[in-house]
Design an enzyme around this catalytic site. Structure first.
Site, PDB file in Angstrom:
ATOM      1  N   GLU A  27      21.696   7.573  24.526  1.00 18.71           N
ATOM      2  CA  GLU A  27      20.372   7.176  25.020  1.00 18.71           C
ATOM      3  C   GLU A  27      20.350   7.281  26.537  1.00 18.71           C
ATOM      4  OE1 GLU A  27      17.163   6.322  23.761  1.00 18.71           O
ATOM      5  OE2 GLU A  27      16.896   6.479  25.931  1.00 18.71           O
ATOM      6  N   LEU A  66      17.994   0.200  25.224  1.00 22.92           N
ATOM      7  CA  LEU A  66      17.808   0.770  23.888  1.00 22.92           C
ATOM      8  C   LEU A  66      16.447   0.338  23.328  1.00 22.92           C
ATOM      9  CD1 LEU A  66      21.360  -0.003  22.404  1.00 22.92           C
ATOM     10  CD2 LEU A  66      20.610   2.030  23.653  1.00 22.92           C
ATOM     11  N   LYS A 122       1.491  -5.047  21.786  1.00 23.68           N
ATOM     12  CA  LYS A 122       1.136  -6.163  20.900  1.00 23.68           C
ATOM     13  C   LYS A 122       1.254  -7.498  21.636  1.00 23.68           C
ATOM     14  CE  LYS A 122       0.316  -3.132  18.884  1.00 23.68           C
ATOM     15  NZ  LYS A 122       0.548  -1.696  18.959  1.00 23.68           N
ATOM     16  N   GLY A 129      21.662  13.650  26.220  1.00 25.84           N
ATOM     17  CA  GLY A 129      22.416  14.518  25.309  1.00 25.84           C
ATOM     18  C   GLY A 129      21.834  15.915  25.229  1.00 25.84           C
ATOM     19  N   GLY A 155      -7.979   7.074  19.542  1.00 17.55           N
ATOM     20  CA  GLY A 155      -6.963   6.816  18.512  1.00 17.55           C
ATOM     21  C   GLY A 155      -6.397   5.413  18.701  1.00 17.55           C
ATOM     22  N   ARG A 212       0.458  12.410  21.887  1.00 16.85           N
ATOM     23  CA  ARG A 212       1.803  12.487  22.449  1.00 16.85           C
ATOM     24  C   ARG A 212       2.470  13.793  22.010  1.00 16.85           C
ATOM     25  NH1 ARG A 212       3.723   7.739  24.463  1.00 16.85           N
ATOM     26  NH2 ARG A 212       5.880   8.214  23.946  1.00 16.85           N
ATOM     27  N   ASP A 265       9.109  10.822  16.068  1.00 18.01           N
ATOM     28  CA  ASP A 265       8.033  11.495  16.802  1.00 18.01           C
ATOM     29  C   ASP A 265       8.345  12.946  17.155  1.00 18.01           C
ATOM     30  OD1 ASP A 265       6.672   9.116  16.698  1.00 18.01           O
ATOM     31  OD2 ASP A 265       6.364   8.929  18.862  1.00 18.01           O
ATOM     32  N   HIS A 287      -6.503 -18.928  -2.702  1.00 18.95           N
ATOM     33  CA  HIS A 287      -7.797 -19.240  -2.104  1.00 18.95           C
ATOM     34  C   HIS A 287      -7.666 -20.447  -1.188  1.00 18.95           C
ATOM     35  CE1 HIS A 287     -12.093 -19.836  -1.676  1.00 18.95           C
ATOM     36  NE2 HIS A 287     -11.913 -21.129  -1.976  1.00 18.95           N
TER      37      HIS A 287
HETATM   38  C1  LIG Z   1       1.210   2.441  23.651  1.00 19.76           C
HETATM   39  C2  LIG Z   1       1.829   2.708  22.320  1.00 19.76           C
HETATM   40  C3  LIG Z   1       1.709   1.778  21.304  1.00 19.76           C
HETATM   41  C4  LIG Z   1       2.289   2.030  20.072  1.00 19.76           C
HETATM   42  N1  LIG Z   1       2.155   1.094  19.094  1.00 19.76           N
HETATM   43  C5  LIG Z   1       2.689   1.335  17.870  1.00 19.76           C
HETATM   44  C6  LIG Z   1       2.591   0.369  16.845  1.00 19.76           C
HETATM   45  O1  LIG Z   1       2.037  -0.719  17.035  1.00 19.76           O
HETATM   46  N2  LIG Z   1       3.136   0.657  15.637  1.00 19.76           N
HETATM   47  C7  LIG Z   1       3.770   1.854  15.403  1.00 19.76           C
HETATM   48  O2  LIG Z   1       4.232   2.078  14.277  1.00 19.76           O
HETATM   49  N3  LIG Z   1       3.896   2.786  16.362  1.00 19.76           N
HETATM   50  C8  LIG Z   1       3.379   2.549  17.592  1.00 19.76           C
HETATM   51  N4  LIG Z   1       3.532   3.478  18.583  1.00 19.76           N
HETATM   52  C9  LIG Z   1       4.262   4.711  18.275  1.00 19.76           C
HETATM   53  C10 LIG Z   1       5.780   4.452  18.298  1.00 19.76           C
HETATM   54  O3  LIG Z   1       6.136   3.897  19.543  1.00 19.76           O
HETATM   55  C11 LIG Z   1       6.523   5.747  18.051  1.00 19.76           C
HETATM   56  O4  LIG Z   1       6.056   6.348  16.868  1.00 19.76           O
HETATM   57  C12 LIG Z   1       8.019   5.479  17.925  1.00 19.76           C
HETATM   58  O5  LIG Z   1       8.534   4.881  19.085  1.00 19.76           O
HETATM   59  C13 LIG Z   1       8.762   6.772  17.630  1.00 19.76           C
HETATM   60  O6  LIG Z   1      10.108   6.473  17.495  1.00 19.76           O
HETATM   61  P1  LIG Z   1      11.240   7.554  17.767  1.00 19.76           P
HETATM   62  O7  LIG Z   1      12.534   6.861  17.520  1.00 19.76           O
HETATM   63  O8  LIG Z   1      10.942   8.803  17.042  1.00 19.76           O
HETATM   64  O9  LIG Z   1      11.095   7.939  19.316  1.00 19.76           O
HETATM   65  P2  LIG Z   1      11.039   7.076  20.641  1.00 19.76           P
HETATM   66  O10 LIG Z   1      10.722   5.671  20.380  1.00 19.76           O
HETATM   67  O11 LIG Z   1      10.179   7.823  21.583  1.00 19.76           O
HETATM   68  O12 LIG Z   1      12.545   7.091  21.154  1.00 19.76           O
HETATM   69  C14 LIG Z   1      13.158   8.279  21.566  1.00 19.76           C
HETATM   70  C15 LIG Z   1      14.301   7.925  22.498  1.00 19.76           C
HETATM   71  O13 LIG Z   1      15.064   9.099  22.740  1.00 19.76           O
HETATM   72  C16 LIG Z   1      15.486   9.095  24.090  1.00 19.76           C
HETATM   73  N5  LIG Z   1      15.812  10.479  24.462  1.00 19.76           N
HETATM   74  C17 LIG Z   1      14.976  11.556  24.488  1.00 19.76           C
HETATM   75  N6  LIG Z   1      15.677  12.657  24.792  1.00 19.76           N
HETATM   76  C18 LIG Z   1      16.965  12.278  24.972  1.00 19.76           C
HETATM   77  C19 LIG Z   1      18.160  12.984  25.280  1.00 19.76           C
HETATM   78  N7  LIG Z   1      18.171  14.310  25.452  1.00 19.76           N
HETATM   79  N8  LIG Z   1      19.295  12.270  25.388  1.00 19.76           N
HETATM   80  C20 LIG Z   1      19.308  10.909  25.212  1.00 19.76           C
HETATM   81  N9  LIG Z   1      18.209  10.212  24.905  1.00 19.76           N
HETATM   82  C21 LIG Z   1      17.055  10.898  24.780  1.00 19.76           C
HETATM   83  C22 LIG Z   1      14.311   8.503  24.828  1.00 19.76           C
HETATM   84  O14 LIG Z   1      14.705   7.985  26.085  1.00 19.76           O
HETATM   85  C23 LIG Z   1      13.848   7.426  23.863  1.00 19.76           C
HETATM   86  O15 LIG Z   1      14.459   6.188  24.132  1.00 19.76           O
HETATM   87  C24 LIG Z   1       2.992   3.242  19.848  1.00 19.76           C
HETATM   88  C25 LIG Z   1       3.127   4.176  20.868  1.00 19.76           C
HETATM   89  C26 LIG Z   1       2.560   3.912  22.093  1.00 19.76           C
HETATM   90  C27 LIG Z   1       2.730   4.925  23.192  1.00 19.76           C
END
Ligand SMILES: Cc1cc2nc3c(=O)[nH]c(=O)nc-3n(C[C@H](O)[C@H](O)[C@H](O)COP(=O)(O)OP(=O)(O)OC[C@H]3O[C@@H](n4cnc5c(N)ncnc54)[C@H](O)[C@@H]3O)c2cc1C
Length: 469
Positions: A36, A41, A54, A117, A185, A275, A315, A448
């Site tokens: 990371e 984290l 939230k 990474g 959205g 995004r 994502d 209820h």
């Molecule tokens: C404002 C906002 C509100 C949200 N609210 C909600 C909600 O209420 N409920 C919900 O379900 N979803 C919500 N989401 C969406 C949710 O945050 C994402 O869908 C989720 O975080 C995706 O998880 P992930 O593990 O795929 O990626 P991420 O959470 O984006 O984590 C990816 C990680 O990888 C790391 N990384 C990237 N490239 C590298 C590399 N080369 N080497 C090392 N580390 C790296 C990044 O630093 C990051 O920490 C929200 C998003 C936003 C922006």
């Protein structure tokens, strides 16, 4: 130099996809490391997404409730917003959760490698360490969980002060007098809701013909009415064509349906237009993996990329951008890697949730999608205006809508806007996972007075048997 460390699996990215996958990997007995690059984290979800938004929505909700206390004969005076403390407490909550994730890694004996990474072929990862220098890891399997970052419109420059994304919207030094939000959205609607509660003049702009365009049209209509009532100006079918930063804020040009340009001004322009996946610098070119449309990494139903030993989740893959989905994809990937019997995710049972006021939540097909798929569709609705519990709580706006198919009565979709919608949807998720019928939904006795009775009554209404309408 020390020998390269070797693992069964190396996870790149410690968001809700990556860190949950790492915990599952350790439960399955896999020797695991997680890489990371961020200072903590938890990824977008913990640091810049779900959790901090939230927290602010909860503060906004308490603010609204305080102003509604007179209805209960409760007199209180002198509500003040100490915004600095609100932000500080938000940060403390985030810190508590990120250190809990650190604890989970320790408990699972997952090695945390702090750095960026990069793949060098499918089984080698070079990490540019945050502390300086580089470390090489070898892995039988790799899980890419690098997440996403906010998109910017091509003609705009994010300056972080006047033209911002959700990242900066969580750290505004003061509550803005006015805010234009582009994109209705989940992210756009939540911030519009937060800042309106704290008194900002908010304009929400959506290019498509209705708000929250991914949701059922009835929910869009209800949200438009509710936002209007709350004093949020909404403009749909309108495109942002340009923006100019001025001394006092930002001035934007809009093109409406008739093509007539219009200018709006506000202190801040928040761009919430989606995004994009993070794959730059990941070394995909050293593997057989090629990003697909939108830059997302293509995967099969077990989250495997074109390189069978490399998986991708969350994502960075072309599935809905939701934390709970990223986590489940991570668990699926790990179980598949470990040779466990697994079932692919049924994406039609993944819930959506928008935590604005009023809340919005849904699972399954909208009425429109179900019809487009050729189902003979039946619809049941129940408005919260007829719910005793909604009346007690003072939140009577919204409805529950159930979509089913006529032949077997199976529930195809449940759509809720109103109080605690994001909690109520769990009943529908469990029901749809068990392929429930609307008859079963309403034969189940609901307590209820609760808001959950509205789900039961919507199912009854589908059969013309609702008691309270
Ligand atoms: C404002 C906002 C509100 C949200 N609210 C909600 C909600 O209420 N409920 C919900 O379900 N979803 C919500 N989401 C969406 C949710 O945050 C994402 O869908 C989720 O975080 C995706 O998880 P992930 O593990 O795929 O990626 P991420 O959470 O984006 O984590 C990816 C990680 O990888 C790391 N990384 C990237 N490239 C590298 C590399 N080369 N080497 C090392 N580390 C790296 C990044 O630093 C990051 O920490 C929200 C998003 C936003 C922006």
């Amino acid at each position: 130099m020390a020998d390269a460390r070797s693992y069964d699996v190396v996870v790149i990215g410690a968001g809700p996809g990556g860190y949950v996958a790492a915990v599952r990997a350790s439960q399955l007995g896999l020797k695991t490391a997680i890489v990371e690059r961020d200072k903590a984290l938890g990824g977008t979800c913990l640091l810049r997404g779900c959790i901090p938004t939230k927290f602010l929505l909860q503060a906004a909700s308490l603010h609204d409730e305080f102003n509604a206390m007179g209805h209960y004969g409760l007199k209180a005076q002198g509500l003040e917003v100490d915004w600095k403390t609100t932000l500080l407490e938000k940060t403390k909550t985030v810190r508590r959760l990120t250190s809990a994730v650190k604890g989970l890694m320790k408990k699972g004996s997952v090695d945390v490698v702090e750095g960026t990474g990069r793949l060098d072929g499918p089984g080698t990862i070079h990490v540019a360490l945050n502390a300086g220098g580089e470390e090489t890891l070898h892995a039988k399997h790799v899980l890419l969980a690098t997440g996403s970052v906010p998109k910017m419109l091509p003609f705009l420059t994010r300056d972080g002060k006047r033209v911002i994304t959700s990242d900066e919207a969580l750290e505004l030094p003061e509550i803005p007098e006015s805010l234009i939000v582009v994109g209705s959205g989940a992210v756009g609607s939540e911030f519009a809701s937060i800042y309106r509660s704290f008194g900002s003049r908010v304009t929400l702009i959506e290019a498509l013909p209705r708000l929250i365009p991914g949701e059922d049209a009835d929910l869009s209509d209800e949200l438009a009415k509710a936002f209007q009532k709350r004093g949020i100006e909404t403009r749909v079918g309108v495109k942002l064509e340009g923006a100019e930063v001025t001394e006092s804020g930002v001035s934007v040009t809009l093109a409406g349906a008739e093509g007539k340009p219009e200018t709006l001004s506000a202190a801040i322009l928040l761009v919430a237009v989606g995004r994009g996946p993070v794959t730059e610098g990941l070394g995909l070119e050293t593997t057989g993996i090629r990003p697909g449309p939108g830059g997302f990494i293509p995967v099969n139903e077990f989250m495997q990329t074109a390189e069978p030993s490399v998986y991708a989740i969350g994502d960075v893959v072309p599935t809905p951008g939701l934390a709970h989905l990223a986590s489940k994809e991570g668990i699926l990937a790990m179980e598949h890697m470990a040779g466990r019997p697994v079932r692919p995710i049924r994406y039609e049972t993944v819930p959506n949730a928008i935590y604005c006021e009023p809340e919005v939540a849904s699972v399954g097909y909208t009425e429109e999608t179900a019809r487009a798929k050729g189902y003979e569709v039946r619809v049941g609705k129940f408005p919260f205006s007829h719910s005793s519990k909604a009346m007690i709580t003072g939140h009577q706006h919204g409805l529950v809508k159930i979509v089913s198919e006529a032949k077997y009565d199976e529930v195809l979709g449940v759509h809720i806007i109103g109080p605690k919608a994001t909690e109520l949807i769990a009943e529908a998720v469990v029901g749809m996972t068990l392929e429930t019928t609307t008859q079963e939904l309403f034969r189940a006795i609901h307590p209820h007075p609760t808001l959950s009775e509205a789900v039961m009554e919507a199912a009854e209404n589908l059969h013309g048997e609702s008691i309270h309408i």
